[in-house]
Scaffold this motif. Structure first.
Motif, PDB file in Angstrom:
ATOM      1  N   GLU A 188       6.787   5.201 -11.189  1.00  0.00           N
ATOM      2  CA  GLU A 188       6.511   3.773 -11.139  1.00  0.00           C
ATOM      3  C   GLU A 188       7.606   3.101 -10.337  1.00  0.00           C
ATOM      4  OE1 GLU A 188       6.054   0.070 -14.206  1.00  0.00           O
ATOM      5  OE2 GLU A 188       5.408   2.047 -14.890  1.00  0.00           O
ATOM      6  N   SER A 243      10.773  -2.514  -5.532  1.00  0.00           N
ATOM      7  CA  SER A 243      10.096  -2.219  -4.262  1.00  0.00           C
ATOM      8  C   SER A 243      10.639  -3.078  -3.133  1.00  0.00           C
ATOM      9  CB  SER A 243       8.585  -2.380  -4.395  1.00  0.00           C
ATOM     10  OG  SER A 243       8.225  -3.711  -4.646  1.00  0.00           O
ATOM     11  N   TYR A 290       2.338   1.718  -3.480  1.00  0.00           N
ATOM     12  CA  TYR A 290       1.294   2.207  -4.390  1.00  0.00           C
ATOM     13  C   TYR A 290       1.003   3.692  -4.129  1.00  0.00           C
ATOM     14  CZ  TYR A 290      -3.113   2.667  -6.865  1.00  0.00           C
ATOM     15  OH  TYR A 290      -4.104   3.098  -7.723  1.00  0.00           O
ATOM     16  N   ASP A 293       8.052  -4.051  -9.060  1.00  0.00           N
ATOM     17  CA  ASP A 293       8.090  -5.000  -7.944  1.00  0.00           C
ATOM     18  C   ASP A 293       9.513  -5.373  -7.552  1.00  0.00           C
ATOM     19  OD1 ASP A 293       5.357  -4.988  -7.810  1.00  0.00           O
ATOM     20  OD2 ASP A 293       5.105  -6.870  -8.902  1.00  0.00           O
ATOM     21  N   GLU A 340       0.825  -1.207   0.000  1.00  0.00           N
ATOM     22  CA  GLU A 340       0.000   0.000   0.000  1.00  0.00           C
ATOM     23  C   GLU A 340       0.863   1.263   0.000  1.00  0.00           C
ATOM     24  OE1 GLU A 340      -3.457   0.173   2.639  1.00  0.00           O
ATOM     25  OE2 GLU A 340      -3.096  -1.942   3.074  1.00  0.00           O
ATOM     26  N   GLU A 390       3.736   5.803  -5.529  1.00  0.00           N
ATOM     27  CA  GLU A 390       3.616   5.912  -6.985  1.00  0.00           C
ATOM     28  C   GLU A 390       2.598   6.983  -7.358  1.00  0.00           C
ATOM     29  OE1 GLU A 390       4.675   1.519  -8.756  1.00  0.00           O
ATOM     30  OE2 GLU A 390       2.658   1.802  -7.958  1.00  0.00           O
ATOM     31  N   GLU A 391       1.462   6.957  -6.663  1.00  0.00           N
ATOM     32  CA  GLU A 391       0.401   7.935  -6.925  1.00  0.00           C
ATOM     33  C   GLU A 391       0.851   9.354  -6.565  1.00  0.00           C
ATOM     34  OE1 GLU A 391      -3.178   7.325  -7.908  1.00  0.00           O
ATOM     35  OE2 GLU A 391      -1.926   5.776  -8.818  1.00  0.00           O
TER      36      GLU A 391
END
Length: 81
Positions: free
Chosen positions: A57, A63, A48, A60, A45, A51-52
């Protein structure tokens, strides 16, 4: 060019929103899992949300390399450079 202090502040807000950890606890040397008790689902979360928030980006395979808050800051700053 992203500013490290601003990125830290934004990541601290994201971590607080998702996990309830106080923003003051979110510092560059802290490990997400060991120091901030972020579990794997919350980490997804957080990635994500980053990223937002930053319009980047985070693949995976990258990350899982984000072990500390500092790692995340460095990734965001580099991605926005």
């Amino acid at each position: 060019m992203a500013d490290n202090a601003q990125v830290l502040s934004d990541i601290a807000d994201i971590v607080n929103d998702i996990t309830g950890v106080d923003q003051a606890e979110v510092t560059p040397e802290k490990s997400f899992t060991d120091d901030l008790d972020v579990d794997s689902l919350s980490m997804v979360e957080i990635v994500y949300a980053c990223e937002e928030k930053f319009g980047i980006e985070i693949p995976d395979d990258k990350s899982k390399d984000l072990k500390t808050v500092g790692d995340a800051i460095n990734f965001v700053v580099a991605a926005k450079a």
